[in-house]
Design an enzyme around this catalytic site. Structure first.
Site, PDB file in Angstrom:
ATOM      1  N   CYS A 105       0.883  -1.162   0.000  1.00 26.81           N
ATOM      2  CA  CYS A 105       0.000   0.000   0.000  1.00 26.81           C
ATOM      3  C   CYS A 105       0.919   1.209   0.000  1.00 26.81           C
ATOM      4  O   CYS A 105       1.563   1.507   1.007  1.00 26.81           O
ATOM      5  CB  CYS A 105      -0.925   0.020   1.214  1.00 26.81           C
ATOM      6  SG  CYS A 105      -1.960   1.504   1.268  1.00 26.81           S
ATOM      7  N   CYS A 108      -0.546   4.305   2.520  1.00 23.88           N
ATOM      8  CA  CYS A 108      -0.585   4.153   3.986  1.00 23.88           C
ATOM      9  C   CYS A 108      -0.333   2.693   4.327  1.00 23.88           C
ATOM     10  O   CYS A 108       0.765   2.219   4.172  1.00 23.88           O
ATOM     11  CB  CYS A 108      -1.900   4.676   4.561  1.00 23.88           C
ATOM     12  SG  CYS A 108      -3.361   4.003   3.746  1.00 23.88           S
ATOM     13  N   SER A 109      -1.358   1.976   4.767  1.00 24.39           N
ATOM     14  CA  SER A 109      -1.179   0.557   5.067  1.00 24.39           C
ATOM     15  C   SER A 109      -2.488  -0.203   4.891  1.00 24.39           C
ATOM     16  O   SER A 109      -2.852  -1.018   5.728  1.00 24.39           O
ATOM     17  CB  SER A 109      -0.621   0.368   6.478  1.00 24.39           C
ATOM     18  OG  SER A 109      -1.483   0.959   7.438  1.00 24.39           O
ATOM     19  N   CYS A 110      -3.205   0.065   3.794  1.00 23.60           N
ATOM     20  CA  CYS A 110      -4.436  -0.670   3.508  1.00 23.60           C
ATOM     21  C   CYS A 110      -4.106  -2.154   3.384  1.00 23.60           C
ATOM     22  O   CYS A 110      -3.135  -2.528   2.725  1.00 23.60           O
ATOM     23  CB  CYS A 110      -5.077  -0.156   2.221  1.00 23.60           C
ATOM     24  SG  CYS A 110      -5.645   1.550   2.360  1.00 23.60           S
TER      25      CYS A 110
END
Length: 200
Positions: A105, A108-110
């Protein structure tokens, strides 16, 4: 309120810092420990890589399920009872002997929480997020996965709208194993694409 003394020169273990923070927030009435315990139980037992491993093992042993999984990951994953927050739209891609998918991602950190649990720290690291797009073969090698030069690597960028799950290649020599016996072989890293499932 209990006074907490912190020596700035002393490194305090994360578990103690977490406990102190929870105690402070509880004393101020900002959190309910029962609610926190509920979240912890959910992510320790109901959500996590074990769910994804069950999806993979089913796909390895049931060709019809595998077809449904690759056609509509969200619906097929829901068949096994997994879904919800951070799993509203999951696309599943398959790794083969000639094609390798890896997930990142970049914003961000999906991450597909219902099948993989919380993202590991390296997944959120800016270095991984930027480098795996530019030099995926090198990053994978640094993480312990060396792929042949003729293997095509595709980087899948997760977003808030679409989260990706890798269906790893089934390791040779596991044809005799049942679905239940295959589950423990499947790792979170293999479902992100930074590792392969090893033959037991």
């Amino acid at each position: 309120m209990t006074a907490i003394h912190i020596d700035p020169d002393e490194t305090i273990p994360a578990a103690l810092r977490t406990e102190a923070l929870e105690q402070l927030l509880t004393e101020r009435g900002l959190i309910d420990p029962k609610v926190i315990d509920g979240f912890i139980t959910t992510y320790e037992t109901n959500v996590g890589p074990l769910n994804g491993a069950k999806v993979v093992a089913r796909a390895w042993t049931d060709p019809d399920y595998r077809r449904r999984l690759l056609a509509d990951g969200t619906a097929a994953i829901r068949e096994l009872g997994f879904g919800g927050f951070q799993g509203e739209h999951i696309v599943v891609v398959e790794n083969t002997a000639t094609t390798h998918n890896v997930v990142v991602c970049t914003l961000c950190s999906c991450y597909p929480w219902p099948v993989l649990g919380l993202p590991p720290s390296w997944y959120k690291d800016p270095a991984y997020r930027s480098r795996v797009v530019k030099e995926p073969r090198m990053v994978l090698s640094e993480m312990g996965l060396d792929l042949d030069d003729d293997v095509r690597i595709t980087v899948r960028d997760s977003t808030s709208e679409v989260r990706w799950l890798v269906l790893p290649e089934r390791p040779a020599g596991t044809e005799h194993l049942t679905e239940e016996e295959l589950v423990p072989l499947v790792t979170r890293d293999a479902m992100v694409g930074v590792a392969k499932v090893e033959t037991p």
